[in-house]
Motif scaffolding. Structure first.
Motif, short mmCIF file in Angstrom:
data_model
loop_
_atom_site.label_atom_id
_atom_site.label_comp_id
_atom_site.label_asym_id
_atom_site.label_seq_id
_atom_site.Cartn_x
_atom_site.Cartn_y
_atom_site.Cartn_z
N ALA A 77 0.82 -1.21 0.00
CA ALA A 77 0.00 0.00 0.00
C ALA A 77 0.85 1.26 0.00
O ALA A 77 0.59 2.20 -0.76
CB ALA A 77 -0.94 -0.01 1.21
N VAL A 78 1.91 1.29 0.84
CA VAL A 78 2.75 2.49 0.87
C VAL A 78 3.61 2.58 -0.39
O VAL A 78 3.90 3.68 -0.88
CB VAL A 78 3.63 2.54 2.14
CG1 VAL A 78 2.76 2.66 3.39
CG2 VAL A 78 4.58 1.37 2.25
N ALA A 79 4.01 1.42 -0.94
CA ALA A 79 4.78 1.43 -2.18
C ALA A 79 3.94 1.98 -3.33
O ALA A 79 4.41 2.80 -4.14
CB ALA A 79 5.26 0.02 -2.52
N GLU A 80 2.69 1.55 -3.40
CA GLU A 80 1.80 2.04 -4.46
C GLU A 80 1.57 3.55 -4.32
O GLU A 80 1.56 4.29 -5.33
CB GLU A 80 0.47 1.30 -4.41
CG GLU A 80 -0.48 1.68 -5.55
CD GLU A 80 -1.69 0.77 -5.64
OE1 GLU A 80 -2.48 0.95 -6.58
OE2 GLU A 80 -1.84 -0.13 -4.78
N LYS A 81 1.41 4.01 -3.10
CA LYS A 81 1.23 5.45 -2.88
C LYS A 81 2.44 6.24 -3.35
O LYS A 81 2.32 7.28 -4.01
CB LYS A 81 0.98 5.71 -1.38
CG LYS A 81 0.74 7.16 -1.04
CD LYS A 81 0.47 7.32 0.46
CE LYS A 81 0.27 8.78 0.83
NZ LYS A 81 0.04 8.95 2.30
N LEU A 82 3.64 5.74 -3.02
CA LEU A 82 4.88 6.40 -3.44
C LEU A 82 5.02 6.43 -4.95
O LEU A 82 5.27 7.47 -5.57
CB LEU A 82 6.09 5.68 -2.83
CG LEU A 82 7.46 6.13 -3.37
CD1 LEU A 82 7.84 7.49 -2.80
CD2 LEU A 82 8.54 5.09 -3.04
#
Length: 256
Positions: A77-82
């Motif tokens: 989830a945080v990777a996709e946001k970045l």
């Protein structure tokens, strides 16, 4: 498997700190990883154990398609946001295990894995899986912390990492990586060694280490031999650990 659950638990609660971690987002090793990769722009790339997504993010502008895979949903989830926040629309996000990759044989031109294999319980299976999903003559770009060849140094580094992070399995020796890759059907085309300076407080805080465990680490490192303190450049001020130095390798291996 409990070890895998440990990884999910640890990284689930630490996902945001890995995105902002200086070592992970700004390391010179990441630039070297991109630099040594042969890219035409038509490649399909797989980033294994993507973590905060920094490696997939760095490669996304240069490849046709990237897939970021990670065991931990919070990390994805945080990777996709970045990555999407940086405007990259050519990256897919898949939950999966590095030792049992959910992809077809010979599906990718490039496989990357950065600062992650020291969490894998079975690196033989991981390397076997990388070889399986790579096309013939495909490139494997590996970047991970390693330990010196001396057993005394190996034991010290892996001990402090395990105290700091229970999901740590083992950082391997350089010789062990080279041997495993060659025995698994890869040719080592290029490799580089880097010093890595760890600031003690941020290194501990990234894993939300409780204060009593942090104090155990300080006591253990303070009580280590002069030989170890010198090797790992342990900086101590008023009995507090300020920093220490580890090492990492970046290498490019070709599937044969």
């Amino acid at each position: 498997m409990d070890l895998k659950k440990d990884v999910q638990k640890q990284f689930g609660k630490s996902a945001d700190s890995y995105v902002s971690s200086t070592i992970h987002k700004d390391g010179k090793d990441l630039l070297k990883l991109v630099e040594i990769t042969s890219i035409t722009g038509e490649e399909k790339l797989l980033d294994v154990a993507t973590g905060g997504g920094h490696t997939a993010n760095a490669f996304a502008p240069f490849v046709k398609k990237a897939t970021a895979v990670d065991l931990t949903p919070e990390m994805l989830a945080v990777a996709e946001k970045l990555i999407k926040g940086n405007g990259h629309q050519n990256v897919d996000f898949v939950q999966g295990d590095a030792e049992n990759l959910p992809f077809l044989n010979e599906e990718f031109d490039i496989v990357t894995c950065r600062i992650a294999p020291h969490h894998f319980p079975n690196i033989n299976k991981f390397v076997e899986e990388v070889h399986r999903v790579l096309k013939p003559n495909g490139q494997f770009l590996l970047d991970d912390n390693v330990v010196p060849e001396a057993d005394e140094f190996d034991q010290f580094y892996n001990t402090i990492e395990k105290v700091r992070d229970y999901s740590h399995f083992r950082a391997w020796k350089k010789s062990e990586w080279l041997r495993l890759l060659e025995l698994s059907g890869f040719e080592i085309e290029e490799w580089h060694r880097f010093d890595k300076t760890f600031r003690f407080d941020s290194w501990c805080n990234r894993m939300n280490l409780p204060q009593d465990e942090k104090e155990k680490l300080v006591e253990y490192m303070n009580g280590s031999s002069d030989k170890i303190k010198n090797k790992f450049r342990i900086e101590i001020e008023e009995d507090q650990i300020i920093s220490f130095q580890g090492e990492a390798v970046v290498l490019k291996a070709i599937k044969r």
